[in-house]
Scaffold this active site. Structure first.
Site, PDB file in Angstrom:
ATOM      1  N   GLU A  43      -0.603  -7.674 -16.341  1.00 42.04           N
ATOM      2  CA  GLU A  43      -0.504  -6.295 -16.827  1.00 42.04           C
ATOM      3  C   GLU A  43       0.721  -5.640 -16.241  1.00 42.04           C
ATOM      4  O   GLU A  43       1.112  -5.933 -15.115  1.00 42.04           O
ATOM      5  CB  GLU A  43      -1.721  -5.487 -16.341  1.00 42.04           C
ATOM      6  N   ARG A  73     -22.684  -2.519 -14.509  1.00 42.38           N
ATOM      7  CA  ARG A  73     -23.707  -2.388 -13.451  1.00 42.38           C
ATOM      8  C   ARG A  73     -23.648  -0.975 -12.896  1.00 42.38           C
ATOM      9  O   ARG A  73     -22.801  -0.182 -13.277  1.00 42.38           O
ATOM     10  CB  ARG A  73     -23.373  -3.372 -12.336  1.00 42.38           C
TER      11      ARG A  73
HETATM   12  P1  ADP Z   1     -17.183  -0.287  -7.304  1.00 38.01           P
HETATM   13  O1  ADP Z   1     -16.285  -0.242  -8.468  1.00 38.01           O
HETATM   14  O2  ADP Z   1     -18.604   0.020  -7.598  1.00 38.01           O
HETATM   15  O3  ADP Z   1     -16.629   0.425  -6.144  1.00 38.01           O
HETATM   16  P2  ADP Z   1     -16.389  -2.727  -6.093  1.00 38.01           P
HETATM   17  O4  ADP Z   1     -15.398  -3.405  -6.957  1.00 38.01           O
HETATM   18  O5  ADP Z   1     -15.933  -2.075  -4.842  1.00 38.01           O
HETATM   19  O6  ADP Z   1     -17.242  -1.789  -7.002  1.00 38.01           O
HETATM   20  O7  ADP Z   1     -17.519  -3.765  -5.739  1.00 38.01           O
HETATM   21  C1  ADP Z   1     -18.821  -3.333  -5.392  1.00 38.01           C
HETATM   22  C2  ADP Z   1     -19.408  -4.299  -4.435  1.00 38.01           C
HETATM   23  O8  ADP Z   1     -19.553  -5.553  -5.022  1.00 38.01           O
HETATM   24  C3  ADP Z   1     -18.587  -4.495  -3.194  1.00 38.01           C
HETATM   25  O9  ADP Z   1     -19.488  -4.625  -2.147  1.00 38.01           O
HETATM   26  C4  ADP Z   1     -17.839  -5.778  -3.463  1.00 38.01           C
HETATM   27  O10 ADP Z   1     -17.568  -6.461  -2.262  1.00 38.01           O
HETATM   28  C5  ADP Z   1     -18.830  -6.519  -4.315  1.00 38.01           C
HETATM   29  N1  ADP Z   1     -18.230  -7.333  -5.368  1.00 38.01           N
HETATM   30  C6  ADP Z   1     -17.404  -6.942  -6.341  1.00 38.01           C
HETATM   31  N2  ADP Z   1     -17.109  -7.952  -7.160  1.00 38.01           N
HETATM   32  C7  ADP Z   1     -17.782  -9.023  -6.707  1.00 38.01           C
HETATM   33  C8  ADP Z   1     -17.914 -10.380  -7.127  1.00 38.01           C
HETATM   34  N3  ADP Z   1     -17.284 -10.843  -8.210  1.00 38.01           N
HETATM   35  N4  ADP Z   1     -18.710 -11.192  -6.418  1.00 38.01           N
HETATM   36  C9  ADP Z   1     -19.352 -10.734  -5.338  1.00 38.01           C
HETATM   37  N5  ADP Z   1     -19.272  -9.478  -4.891  1.00 38.01           N
HETATM   38  C10 ADP Z   1     -18.505  -8.633  -5.553  1.00 38.01           C
HETATM   39  P1  ADP Z   2     -11.353  -5.100  -9.629  1.00 37.76           P
HETATM   40  O1  ADP Z   2     -12.086  -5.852 -10.694  1.00 37.76           O
HETATM   41  O2  ADP Z   2     -11.043  -5.924  -8.450  1.00 37.76           O
HETATM   42  O3  ADP Z   2     -11.983  -3.779  -9.342  1.00 37.76           O
HETATM   43  P2  ADP Z   2      -9.339  -3.672 -11.186  1.00 37.76           P
HETATM   44  O4  ADP Z   2      -8.793  -4.287 -12.413  1.00 37.76           O
HETATM   45  O5  ADP Z   2     -10.361  -2.610 -11.360  1.00 37.76           O
HETATM   46  O6  ADP Z   2      -9.929  -4.836 -10.273  1.00 37.76           O
HETATM   47  O7  ADP Z   2      -8.169  -3.134 -10.261  1.00 37.76           O
HETATM   48  C1  ADP Z   2      -8.410  -2.690  -8.947  1.00 37.76           C
HETATM   49  C2  ADP Z   2      -7.421  -1.593  -8.581  1.00 37.76           C
HETATM   50  O8  ADP Z   2      -6.059  -2.081  -8.670  1.00 37.76           O
HETATM   51  C3  ADP Z   2      -7.438  -0.375  -9.501  1.00 37.76           C
HETATM   52  O9  ADP Z   2      -8.395   0.569  -9.114  1.00 37.76           O
HETATM   53  C4  ADP Z   2      -6.024   0.143  -9.398  1.00 37.76           C
HETATM   54  O10 ADP Z   2      -5.862   0.936  -8.240  1.00 37.76           O
HETATM   55  C5  ADP Z   2      -5.192  -1.110  -9.219  1.00 37.76           C
HETATM   56  N1  ADP Z   2      -4.658  -1.579 -10.514  1.00 37.76           N
HETATM   57  C6  ADP Z   2      -5.253  -2.455 -11.352  1.00 37.76           C
HETATM   58  N2  ADP Z   2      -4.503  -2.689 -12.453  1.00 37.76           N
HETATM   59  C7  ADP Z   2      -3.390  -1.950 -12.318  1.00 37.76           C
HETATM   60  C8  ADP Z   2      -2.197  -1.761 -13.110  1.00 37.76           C
HETATM   61  N3  ADP Z   2      -2.001  -2.414 -14.256  1.00 37.76           N
HETATM   62  N4  ADP Z   2      -1.245  -0.914 -12.639  1.00 37.76           N
HETATM   63  C9  ADP Z   2      -1.419  -0.262 -11.459  1.00 37.76           C
HETATM   64  N5  ADP Z   2      -2.493  -0.408 -10.672  1.00 37.76           N
HETATM   65  C10 ADP Z   2      -3.481  -1.235 -11.069  1.00 37.76           C
END
Ligand code: ADP
Ligand code: ADP
Ligand code: MG
Length: 445
Positions: A199, A291
């Site tokens: 991206e 979720r």
């Molecule tokens: P939120 O968007 O609700 O803040 P996070 O991305 O921070 O969610 O993840 C929520 C929780 O789930 C965190 O404790 C993170 O460590 C855990 N987590 C997220 N993705 C995964 C995954 N693919 N497998 C296991 N744990 C995960």
């Molecule tokens: P995860 O599944 O680990 O939560 P996300 O796709 O939600 O991953 O991305 C996690 C964080 O990374 C976002 O909250 C944002 O801060 C940053 N991020 C993700 N994609 C982009 C992007 N294309 N440009 C800038 N920042 C990004």
């Protein structure tokens, strides 16, 4: 309504779900690992079953052990919380095959959205703007070709990613090969799937996400937004609702896009669509979390709607008893994640026994946690030990309330990040709401 629910999780979220069940007159079944014998959820539930060793893979991620506990306890439904098995389509399917209701959307929806590359394409088709980028890349050469089209800087992201893992920033063409190899290796190790897509790296941006709720009758409502831009290493630290810099016009558009997206995939239960917002009114789909979200309480505080209860009701086949127009947003809510880590020592994780605990209180102060005095934090799981949430009439008042509550919080025996949260709340960018996902970059080690 169900008479018994198994909670396939631990920590504060297991407590959150147990409380909702108790209020609804539903019996609760906890599952726990060997390290969690003394955990609060193990003891607060009506029944509890040990499902294996301390490592998550041996217990909370062990699908057949969780299903066996559900069958043995005659639980009619399983609430997966967040993390662990909550976004695992195979687990949702396994529940159904065992005549147990998985509290969440249908496994086909989890499959579609859990694959972040497929989710992008699904949203694009539904007419939701997505971040400019490309589909899955097959090898370094293919990545180079797509990168030339997308432009730098860009992000390489894992298709199966979550929790901020499997993401690599690429500033220029020379960095691509190394970043590609690092991202695929990390994704393979963390998720057992090395597939990646790319991206455009957007900045400066805000992470704005929209909460949605759907039932089995095709009704989908959006419960407004959360500004989750206060992040360190792509992980959220503070969340608030509403997002002060969003105009009513943009909010309306984002709500419409979210409801449209939810309806397009037949969404049932609670879910979140994460967007990047570029401050000029443009927003782009980033991912969907199928979720309950860690930060769901801020939405509960401003809407007065209990998201966990609605997850349970919709899973039991009840209809949403309100429509979009009925939702009233009131005041301002902020959440600070309290992590057992030392912000002044490179965010090194901390653990051990809680010698002294004092939880702040007062009107509209909420602390969601599973720790108690003399509890020993096991080293196997998340560093988040609690969520401090406040609600007030205005944003200013909410910030002041949060600061007072953070000052009052005492957790002795482990190092935690409350002093760092206080610093963020006083920073000019936070006070005037202009902070972006990059604001904490300077503290990253
Ligand atoms: P939120 O968007 O609700 O803040 P996070 O991305 O921070 O969610 O993840 C929520 C929780 O789930 C965190 O404790 C993170 O460590 C855990 N987590 C997220 N993705 C995964 C995954 N693919 N497998 C296991 N744990 C995960
Ligand atoms: P995860 O599944 O680990 O939560 P996300 O796709 O939600 O991953 O991305 C996690 C964080 O990374 C976002 O909250 C944002 O801060 C940053 N991020 C993700 N994609 C982009 C992007 N294309 N440009 C800038 N920042 C990004
Ligand atoms: Mg995300």
């Amino acid at each position: 309504m169900f008479s018994k629910i198994l909670i396939a999780n631990r920590g504060e979220i297991a407590i959150r779900v147990i409380r909702a069940c108790k209020e609804m007159g539903i019996s609760t079944v906890a599952v726990f690992s060997e390290a969690d014998r003394e955990a609060l959820h193990t003891n607060l539930a009506d029944e509890s079953y040990c499902i294996g060793g301390s490592q998550s893979k041996d217990s909370y991620l062990n699908m057949s052990a969780v299903i066996s506990a559900a069958v043995a306890s005659k639980a009619e439904a399983v609430h997966p919380g967040y993390g662990f098995l909550s976004e695992n389509a195979e687990f949702a399917k396994l529940c159904r095959e065992n005549n147990i209701v998985f509290i969440g959307p249908d496994y086909s929806v989890i499959t579609k959205m859990g694959d972040k590359d497929m989710a992008r394409r699904t949203m694009k088709k539904a007419g939701v703007p997505v971040i400019p980028g490309c589909d899955l890349v097959d090898g370094v050469e293919h990545a180079k070709k797509e990168a030339a089209r997308i432009g730098f800087p860009l992000l390489i992201k894992a298709r199966s990613g979550g929790g901020g893992r499997g993401i690599r920033l690429v500033n220029e063409a020379g960095e691509l090969e190394k970043a590609y190899n690092a991202a695929t290796a990390e994704a393979k190790a963390a998720f057992g799937d090395g597939a990646v897509y790319m991206e455009k790296y957007l900045f400066p941006v805000k992470h704005i996400e929209m909460q949605l709720l759907g039932d089995n009758f095709g009704n989908v409502v959006c419960l407004g937004e959360r500004d989750c831009s206060t992040q360190r290493k792509n992980q959220k630290l503070i969340e608030e609702s509403p997002a002060a810099i969003i105009t009513d016009d943009v909010r309306k558009k984002m709500i419409e896009a979210t409801v449209k997206a939810g309806k397009a995939v037949g969404y049932q239960g609670a879910g979140t669509i994460e967007y990047l917002y570029d401050k000029t009114g443009n927003f782009y789909f980033m991912e969907m979390n199928t979720r309950l979200q860690v930060e769901h309480p801020v939405t509960e505080m401003v809407t007065g709607i209990d998201l966990v209860k609605w997850q349970i009701r919709t899973a039991a086949g009840l209809k949403l008893d309100f429509v979009q127009e009925d939702i009233e947003f009131s005041g301002h809510a902020i959440e600070c994640r309290i992590n057992a880590e030392d912000p002044y020592q490179g965010f090194r994780p901390s653990g051990g026994k809680i010698q002294m605990l004092h939880i702040p209180g007062g009107p509209q102060v909420r602390f969601d946690t599973a720790v108690y005095q003399n509890y020993t934090i096991p080293p196997f799981y998340d560093s988040m030990i609690g969520k401090l949430i406040v609600h007030a009439k205005t944003r200013d008042e909410a910030i002041r309330k949060m600061k007072a509550a953070l000052c009052e919080l005492i957790i002795e025996g482990v190092v935690h990040n409350a002093p760092f949260q206080l610093e963020i709340l006083s920073a000019e960018e936070f006070v005037n709401s202009t902070y972006t996902t990059n604001s904490l970059r300077t503290v990253d080690s």
